[in-house]
Design a protein around this motif. Structure first.
Motif, PDB file in Angstrom:
ATOM      1  N   UNK A 122       0.879  -1.171   0.000  1.00 17.80           N
ATOM      2  CA  UNK A 122       0.000   0.000   0.000  1.00 17.80           C
ATOM      3  C   UNK A 122       0.915   1.218   0.000  1.00 17.80           C
ATOM      4  N   UNK A 123       0.682   2.156  -0.902  1.00 18.69           N
ATOM      5  CA  UNK A 123       1.595   3.291  -1.018  1.00 18.69           C
ATOM      6  C   UNK A 123       0.866   4.528  -1.499  1.00 18.69           C
ATOM      7  N   UNK A 124       1.451   5.681  -1.174  1.00 20.67           N
ATOM      8  CA  UNK A 124       0.907   6.970  -1.617  1.00 20.67           C
ATOM      9  C   UNK A 124       2.085   7.920  -1.826  1.00 20.67           C
ATOM     10  N   UNK A 125       2.238   8.445  -3.024  1.00 23.75           N
ATOM     11  CA  UNK A 125       3.374   9.325  -3.291  1.00 23.75           C
ATOM     12  C   UNK A 125       3.446  10.489  -2.302  1.00 23.75           C
ATOM     13  N   UNK A 126       4.630  10.669  -1.708  1.00 19.95           N
ATOM     14  CA  UNK A 126       4.841  11.760  -0.770  1.00 19.95           C
ATOM     15  C   UNK A 126       4.442  11.464   0.652  1.00 19.95           C
ATOM     16  N   UNK A 127       3.783  10.314   0.888  1.00 19.96           N
ATOM     17  CA  UNK A 127       3.312   9.986   2.236  1.00 19.96           C
ATOM     18  C   UNK A 127       3.907   8.681   2.778  1.00 19.96           C
ATOM     19  N   UNK A 128       4.472   7.857   1.930  1.00 20.94           N
ATOM     20  CA  UNK A 128       5.094   6.630   2.417  1.00 20.94           C
ATOM     21  C   UNK A 128       4.463   5.366   1.878  1.00 20.94           C
ATOM     22  N   UNK A 129       4.913   4.233   2.422  1.00 23.48           N
ATOM     23  CA  UNK A 129       4.475   2.925   1.927  1.00 23.48           C
ATOM     24  C   UNK A 129       4.338   1.935   3.079  1.00 23.48           C
ATOM     25  N   UNK A 130       3.557   0.904   2.814  1.00 23.15           N
ATOM     26  CA  UNK A 130       3.460  -0.235   3.733  1.00 23.15           C
ATOM     27  C   UNK A 130       3.673  -1.515   2.941  1.00 23.15           C
ATOM     28  N   UNK A 131       4.708  -2.268   3.300  1.00 25.52           N
ATOM     29  CA  UNK A 131       4.935  -3.592   2.741  1.00 25.52           C
ATOM     30  C   UNK A 131       4.578  -4.612   3.820  1.00 25.52           C
ATOM     31  N   UNK A 132       3.722  -5.562   3.480  1.00 24.35           N
ATOM     32  CA  UNK A 132       3.216  -6.513   4.469  1.00 24.35           C
ATOM     33  C   UNK A 132       3.395  -7.940   3.999  1.00 24.35           C
ATOM     34  N   UNK A 133       3.594  -8.832   4.964  1.00 29.07           N
ATOM     35  CA  UNK A 133       3.680 -10.266   4.720  1.00 29.07           C
ATOM     36  C   UNK A 133       2.660 -10.966   5.598  1.00 29.07           C
TER      37      UNK A 133
END
Length: 520
Positions: A365-376
């Motif tokens: 899940x990601x949003x330019x300028x706000x960061x990302x979430x990588x999940x397993x």
């Protein structure tokens, strides 16, 4: 030039129909207008009816008429060599084989594929009627065949390109690994001898640079291992508390240098996974999160989900276009920005392939300028009991142990002996089997472990040398195989030898851990 046993319906070849029956006339007109070829045979294999499309397949269409036998049309095709290929027929034109294959398909009323001499492909679908005859429909599938052939050609080209890529990476990385292998050993040996704090700091910085380069080589090696199919997960309950602690310890210095606030939450949960592969995936996620976060926070945490757990790595970094969420897992894909220049775009591809092997699911899940979430996401497990016994100091476990190194590179032999000396080991080195007797005399006792380079001079391999040494000593010796090979076929071979395998450039701590395990 035409092909195989098919026929046609023209006005003069149409069977008699009941006079004044408009339904029969409409049916015949519909069949004549169809794009498919159509034919009916009676129980004696005599033609009853065909449309013009069927008739056009033959070299002598005027002979394709009601009353002609099916085998006569087969012989017409043989006489004019109208057919280039038929399914189930071996490559090459052979009249007897064609006759047998075509009659068999027809008698069994079986589907088959036929290529005409003009290049067209037909799909033959034949079925028995209640009266014992056969109805046949022939469809021109030339365009479909061409599309399939183009797809097959593209697939072969992609496979060849992938193989060429693997060979290039194997050759390039092998040549570069050798000097880095020696440098890494020397830095580790030097670090063990330094006492001045400033010197230790400089040596540590050199070691960090080598770790970065080794990480790039490890990524290439991981891809080669996955391509070779030698990566086999050992699924077991994995407690997350030690892994979270290790991640915090390993990445805190990097986050601190960048001014990034790193939080790794403790967890008493456990997951069914392979501990090494799981750690590799999460380290990749965390490394990327810190790399792409100039200021802000990175958080690692675990939460329960229905049927399992989800491990999240969340950052407040640059983020990226959600449209790239799938493409980031492709090989050599790098995001835009200066941070992207620090890697070669293999980390997430490796993580994705490892997750597939483990049966885990990755999410982005990601949003330019706000960061990302990588999940397993993975299956939860009962946390196994953790031993509280204090481990012995590493050097004490190896102190006084007798080691024999076989490597044909003199720089690596010298560096390794300095390293073993720093570990308080008794070690000797030889370039090959012919130097082993003299080396054993200097060792003053039988070796307790062998460290052998797989690729030696004069075409010798490490497993062959290890076997010859075992024969001379009358017993097998615990052996560690070291290799710079990354070609998939060679990795399969080395991995199947039954020895622990370490890859160049060698990290001394990995070698020490393997030796400690072998020597108990």
């Amino acid at each position: 030039m035409r092909a195989r046993g098919e026929e046609t319906l023209s006005a003069e070849s149409q069977p008699d129909t009941p006079s004044g029956n408009p339904q029969d006339a409409s049916l015949i007109d519909a069949i004549e207008s169809a794009s498919e070829a159509f034919v009916i045979w009676d129980a004696e294999d005599r033609m009853l009816f065909c449309n013009s499309r069927y008739k056009s397949f033959f070299a002598e269409p005027e002979k394709v008429r009601p009353g002609v036998r099916f085998d006569a049309l087969v012989e017409m095709n043989i006489a004019y060599t109208s057919v280039a290929e038929i399914s189930l027929l071996p490559a090459g034109w052979d009249p007897d084989q064609y006759r047998r294959a075509r009659m068999s398909c027809h008698n069994l009323a079986r589907d088959t594929f036929i290529q005409l001499r003009d290049g067209r492909w037909l799909q033959s679908c034949e079925r028995r009627t209640r009266e014992g005859g056969i109805v046949g429909v022939y469809t021109d599938i030339t365009e479909r065949k061409r599309a399939e052939e183009a797809l097959d050609a593209a697939k072969r080209a992609a496979e060849e390109a992938n193989l060429a890529k693997s060979r290039f990476l194997a050759a390039a990385s092998h040549d570069l690994r050798q000097p880095l292998h020696a440098v890494g050993i020397l830095v580790s040996a030097l670090s063990a001898r330094l006492e001045d704090d400033r010197q230790k700091e400089i040596t540590a910085q050199i070691g960090e640079c080598l770790e970065t380069v080794s990480g790039l080589f490890d990524a290439l090696l991981d891809i080669s291992k996955l391509d070779a199919g030698v990566v086999t997960p050992a699924i077991a309950p994995v407690p997350l508390a030690p892994l979270m602690k290790a991640l915090r310890r390993e990445f805190a210095p990097l986050a601190q240098r960048k001014g990034v606030d790193l939080t790794v939450l403790d967890s008493r949960l456990a997951v069914r996974s392979d501990p090494a592969m799981l750690g590799r995936i999460l380290r990749n996620f965390l490394s990327n999160a810190i790399k792409y976060t100039e200021t802000g926070r990175v958080l690692v945490g675990v939460r329960r989900r229905e049927g399992g757990l989800r491990i999240d790595v969340i950052d407040t970094g640059t983020g990226f276009d959600p449209a790239e969420a799938e493409s980031v897992f492709r090989e050599f894909h790098r995001l835009e920005g200066t941070a992207a220049q620090q890697g070669i775009g293999l980390g997430l591809s490796i993580a994705d392939r490892l997750a597939r092997l483990l049966g885990h699911r990755l999410e982005v899940a990601t949003r330019p300028g706000f960061g990302s979430r990588f999940s397993l996401s993975a299956e939860a497990a009962e946390a196994p009991a953790v031993s509280t016994a204090a481990p012995l100091a590493p050097n004490r476990l190896l102190a006084g142990r007798r080691l024999l190194l076989i490597d044909d590179d003199p720089e690596i032999r010298r560096a390794a002996l300095l390293l073993f000396e720093a570990w308080s080991c008794k070690a000797v080195a030889a370039a090959g089997l012919d130097e082993v007797p003299a080396a054993l005399e200097r060792l003053e006792g039988l070796p307790e472990a062998l460290i052998v380079d797989y690729h030696l001079k004069r075409g010798r391999t490490g497993d062959w040398v290890a076997a010859r040494i075992a024969e001379r000593l009358g017993a097998p010796i615990p052996t560690v195989m070291v290799t710079g090979e990354t070609a998939p076929e060679l990795l399969q071979k080395v991995q199947g030898l039954g020895f622990p395998v370490l890859h160049k450039p060698l990290q001394p701590m990995r070698l020490r851990a393997v030796l400690q395990h072998l020597l108990g």
